[in-house]
Design a protein around this motif. Structure first.
Motif, PDB file in Angstrom:
ATOM      1  N   GLN A 259       0.814  -1.303   0.076  1.00  0.00           N
ATOM      2  CA  GLN A 259       0.274  -0.224   0.419  1.00  0.00           C
ATOM      3  C   GLN A 259       1.367   1.324   0.132  1.00  0.00           C
ATOM      4  N   SER A 260       2.003   1.076   0.691  1.00  0.00           N
ATOM      5  CA  SER A 260       3.057   2.328   0.621  1.00  0.00           C
ATOM      6  C   SER A 260       3.266   2.732  -0.826  1.00  0.00           C
ATOM      7  N   LEU A 261       4.183   1.225  -0.824  1.00  0.00           N
ATOM      8  CA  LEU A 261       4.684   1.630  -2.439  1.00  0.00           C
ATOM      9  C   LEU A 261       3.409   2.062  -4.130  1.00  0.00           C
ATOM     10  N   HIS A 262       2.062   1.409  -3.175  1.00  0.00           N
ATOM     11  CA  HIS A 262       1.098   2.535  -3.935  1.00  0.00           C
ATOM     12  C   HIS A 262       1.317   4.019  -4.566  1.00  0.00           C
ATOM     13  N   ASP A 263       0.670   4.582  -3.125  1.00  0.00           N
ATOM     14  CA  ASP A 263       1.303   5.393  -2.739  1.00  0.00           C
ATOM     15  C   ASP A 263       2.524   6.290  -3.291  1.00  0.00           C
ATOM     16  N   LEU A 264       3.660   5.590  -3.265  1.00  0.00           N
ATOM     17  CA  LEU A 264       4.757   6.028  -3.527  1.00  0.00           C
ATOM     18  C   LEU A 264       4.282   5.973  -5.699  1.00  0.00           C
ATOM     19  N   PHE A 265       3.795   5.049  -6.000  1.00  0.00           N
ATOM     20  CA  PHE A 265       4.529   5.024  -7.481  1.00  0.00           C
ATOM     21  C   PHE A 265       3.575   6.088  -8.363  1.00  0.00           C
ATOM     22  N   LEU A 266       2.257   6.249  -6.851  1.00  0.00           N
ATOM     23  CA  LEU A 266       1.374   7.156  -7.672  1.00  0.00           C
ATOM     24  C   LEU A 266       1.569   8.630  -7.906  1.00  0.00           C
ATOM     25  N   TYR A 267       2.288   8.856  -6.627  1.00  0.00           N
ATOM     26  CA  TYR A 267       3.003  10.570  -6.426  1.00  0.00           C
ATOM     27  C   TYR A 267       4.182  10.354  -8.378  1.00  0.00           C
ATOM     28  N   SER A 268       4.691   9.460  -8.367  1.00  0.00           N
ATOM     29  CA  SER A 268       5.984   9.425  -9.555  1.00  0.00           C
ATOM     30  C   SER A 268       4.827   9.548 -10.729  1.00  0.00           C
ATOM     31  N   ALA A 269       3.819   9.043 -11.018  1.00  0.00           N
ATOM     32  CA  ALA A 269       3.219   9.219 -12.216  1.00  0.00           C
ATOM     33  C   ALA A 269       3.411  10.468 -12.463  1.00  0.00           C
ATOM     34  N   LEU A 270       2.053  10.989 -11.135  1.00  0.00           N
ATOM     35  CA  LEU A 270       1.853  12.356 -10.995  1.00  0.00           C
ATOM     36  C   LEU A 270       2.982  13.335 -11.930  1.00  0.00           C
ATOM     37  N   VAL A 271       4.048  13.059 -11.581  1.00  0.00           N
ATOM     38  CA  VAL A 271       5.470  13.572 -11.646  1.00  0.00           C
ATOM     39  C   VAL A 271       5.489  14.299 -13.098  1.00  0.00           C
ATOM     40  N   LEU A 272       4.925  12.827 -13.608  1.00  0.00           N
ATOM     41  CA  LEU A 272       5.724  12.049 -15.119  1.00  0.00           C
ATOM     42  C   LEU A 272       4.002  12.665 -15.423  1.00  0.00           C
ATOM     43  N   VAL A 273       3.520  13.286 -15.399  1.00  0.00           N
ATOM     44  CA  VAL A 273       2.204  14.482 -15.725  1.00  0.00           C
ATOM     45  C   VAL A 273       2.317  15.411 -16.076  1.00  0.00           C
ATOM     46  N   LEU A 274       3.389  15.931 -15.577  1.00  0.00           N
ATOM     47  CA  LEU A 274       4.403  17.246 -15.595  1.00  0.00           C
ATOM     48  C   LEU A 274       5.351  17.444 -16.794  1.00  0.00           C
ATOM     49  N   ALA A 275       5.876  15.880 -17.054  1.00  0.00           N
ATOM     50  CA  ALA A 275       6.489  16.396 -17.895  1.00  0.00           C
ATOM     51  C   ALA A 275       5.777  15.494 -18.991  1.00  0.00           C
ATOM     52  N   LEU A 276       4.462  15.134 -19.224  1.00  0.00           N
ATOM     53  CA  LEU A 276       3.768  14.639 -20.408  1.00  0.00           C
ATOM     54  C   LEU A 276       3.548  15.805 -20.848  1.00  0.00           C
ATOM     55  N   VAL A 277       3.333  16.765 -20.061  1.00  0.00           N
ATOM     56  CA  VAL A 277       2.621  18.282 -20.423  1.00  0.00           C
ATOM     57  C   VAL A 277       4.305  19.158 -20.972  1.00  0.00           C
ATOM     58  N   ALA A 278       4.991  19.343 -20.543  1.00  0.00           N
ATOM     59  CA  ALA A 278       6.121  19.641 -21.529  1.00  0.00           C
ATOM     60  C   ALA A 278       6.653  19.714 -22.645  1.00  0.00           C
ATOM     61  N   THR A 279       6.658  18.282 -22.656  1.00  0.00           N
ATOM     62  CA  THR A 279       7.197  17.700 -24.310  1.00  0.00           C
ATOM     63  C   THR A 279       6.268  18.521 -25.257  1.00  0.00           C
ATOM     64  N   VAL A 280       4.835  18.358 -24.698  1.00  0.00           N
ATOM     65  CA  VAL A 280       4.027  18.929 -25.889  1.00  0.00           C
ATOM     66  C   VAL A 280       4.685  20.494 -26.694  1.00  0.00           C
ATOM     67  N   PHE A 281       5.309  21.138 -25.923  1.00  0.00           N
ATOM     68  CA  PHE A 281       5.698  22.720 -25.749  1.00  0.00           C
ATOM     69  C   PHE A 281       7.309  22.844 -26.981  1.00  0.00           C
ATOM     70  N   LEU A 282       7.973  21.080 -27.036  1.00  0.00           N
ATOM     71  CA  LEU A 282       9.009  21.346 -27.597  1.00  0.00           C
ATOM     72  C   LEU A 282       8.381  21.564 -28.995  1.00  0.00           C
ATOM     73  N   LYS A 283       9.722  22.244 -29.329  1.00  0.00           N
ATOM     74  CA  LYS A 283       9.490  22.554 -31.062  1.00  0.00           C
ATOM     75  C   LYS A 283      10.182  21.748 -32.148  1.00  0.00           C
ATOM     76  N   GLU A 284      10.068  21.695 -33.115  1.00  0.00           N
ATOM     77  CA  GLU A 284      11.285  20.808 -34.006  1.00  0.00           C
ATOM     78  C   GLU A 284      11.953  21.263 -34.511  1.00  0.00           C
ATOM     79  N   VAL A 285      13.214  21.349 -34.420  1.00  0.00           N
ATOM     80  CA  VAL A 285      14.511  22.158 -35.228  1.00  0.00           C
ATOM     81  C   VAL A 285      15.029  21.169 -36.581  1.00  0.00           C
ATOM     82  N   PRO A 286      15.812  21.808 -37.044  1.00  0.00           N
ATOM     83  CA  PRO A 286      16.708  20.850 -38.045  1.00  0.00           C
ATOM     84  C   PRO A 286      16.917  19.485 -37.596  1.00  0.00           C
ATOM     85  N   LEU A 287      17.604  18.704 -38.061  1.00  0.00           N
ATOM     86  CA  LEU A 287      18.350  17.965 -36.930  1.00  0.00           C
ATOM     87  C   LEU A 287      19.721  18.428 -37.882  1.00  0.00           C
TER      88      LEU A 287
END
Length: 288
Positions: A259-287
């Motif tokens: 049950q404790s680890l359930h909460d821990l991984f849930l918090y990690s998932a919520l942090v990754l949601v912030l990363a998910l939002v940030a990825t949308v704002f990346l703009k493509e540049v010529p590689l």
């Protein structure tokens, strides 16, 4: 701790002041005005938060919740790295073929979130292969972000900043991992004793019997609680009629840990949601 945080804040201010005056700064602060640079740093920090949250605490699932030995729990984490490497290779190939390659990072972090969610569902009745499957999903998602943001970052900046760009994204990943270990470890230390105590109390043991298992129901570090030699010695020292009760207590302790680890991984998932939002704002540049 507050004193150390205050000291760190003073040192950070001093570092920023010095970098703005230096002729050749270690970290040119004007790079943070570049949106590609800033987003890459942010995503690197947040994904590392989720990565280390997995690597550090998944062994507790194997050892504590599922009862796997320490050696085997280490081996069972290996598929995560296999998924990471495989996704890195595939991402490198896809980047040069897709116009909107930034969505590779979005898809990768989405996979990480799915993997984290699956880890929250692990219980004492789960199978080892289920956890391994979840780790592969996390590894695949994580592997998609590593080459993507490093390559984009190196392509978005002038050549004289390639070394700075490479070192900075690795630095912020390291910081994310350090913060994740500290924060998640603190959360686990706070949650675990209460979760265990609640599960053991549900057994309705008499005060005399409960006193014999106080070391297991009152908390402590997971490594101490689930030390195989300690568990075996404690069980062997009990009268034969008390050993079934010991098994019930240990089952309750394992449920509390899950049950404790359930909460821990849930918090990690919520942090990754912030990363998910940030990825949308990346703009493509010529590689390059």
């Amino acid at each position: 701790v507050l004193g150390l945080i205050g000291f760190a804040a003073v040192m950070l201010a001093g570092f920023i002041w010095e970098e703005t005056r230096a002729k050749e700064p270690i970290v040119p602060l004007h790079l943070f005005k570049n949106p590609t640079f800033s987003i890459s740093m942010l995503v690197g920090f947040l994904t590392a938060f989720g990565m280390f949250g997995t690597i550090i605490f998944v062994p507790l699932i194997f050892q504590g919740v599922l009862g796997v030995s320490v050696t085997n729990s280490g081996l069972l984490i290996t598929p995560m790295m296999v998924g990471l490497i495989l996704a890195s290779v595939i991402t490198g190939q896809l980047m040069t073929r897709l116009k909107y390659y930034r969505f590779i990072g979005t898809a990768g972090i989405s996979l990480m979130i799915v993997g984290m969610y699956l880890l929250t569902t692990v219980t004492v009745g789960s199978q080892q292969w289920e956890v391994t499957r979840d780790l592969v999903v996390v590894g695949l998602g994580l592997g998609a972000t590593f080459p993507l943001y490093l390559t984009v970052l190196q392509s978005a900046l002038p050549r004289q900043y390639l070394g700075v760009a490479s070192s900075q994204i690795q630095f912020w990943r390291n910081v994310g991992g350090t913060v994740s270990t500290a924060v998640m470890g603190s959360i686990l230390a706070r949650l675990l004793p209460d979760k265990i105590a609640t599960q053991v109390a549900a057994l309705h043991l008499s005060p005399q019997v409960a006193a014999q298992f106080k070391g297991f129901s009152g908390g402590g570090s997971p490594q101490q609680i689930f030390d195989p030699s300690k568990l075996a010695a404690t069980r062997a020292a009990l009268p034969a009629q008390a050993q079934p009760i010991f098994d019930q207590v240990m089952h309750a302790v394992r449920v509390g840990l899950s049950q404790s680890l359930h909460d821990l991984f849930l918090y990690s998932a919520l942090v990754l949601v912030l990363a998910l939002v940030a990825t949308v704002f990346l703009k493509e540049v010529p590689l390059r």
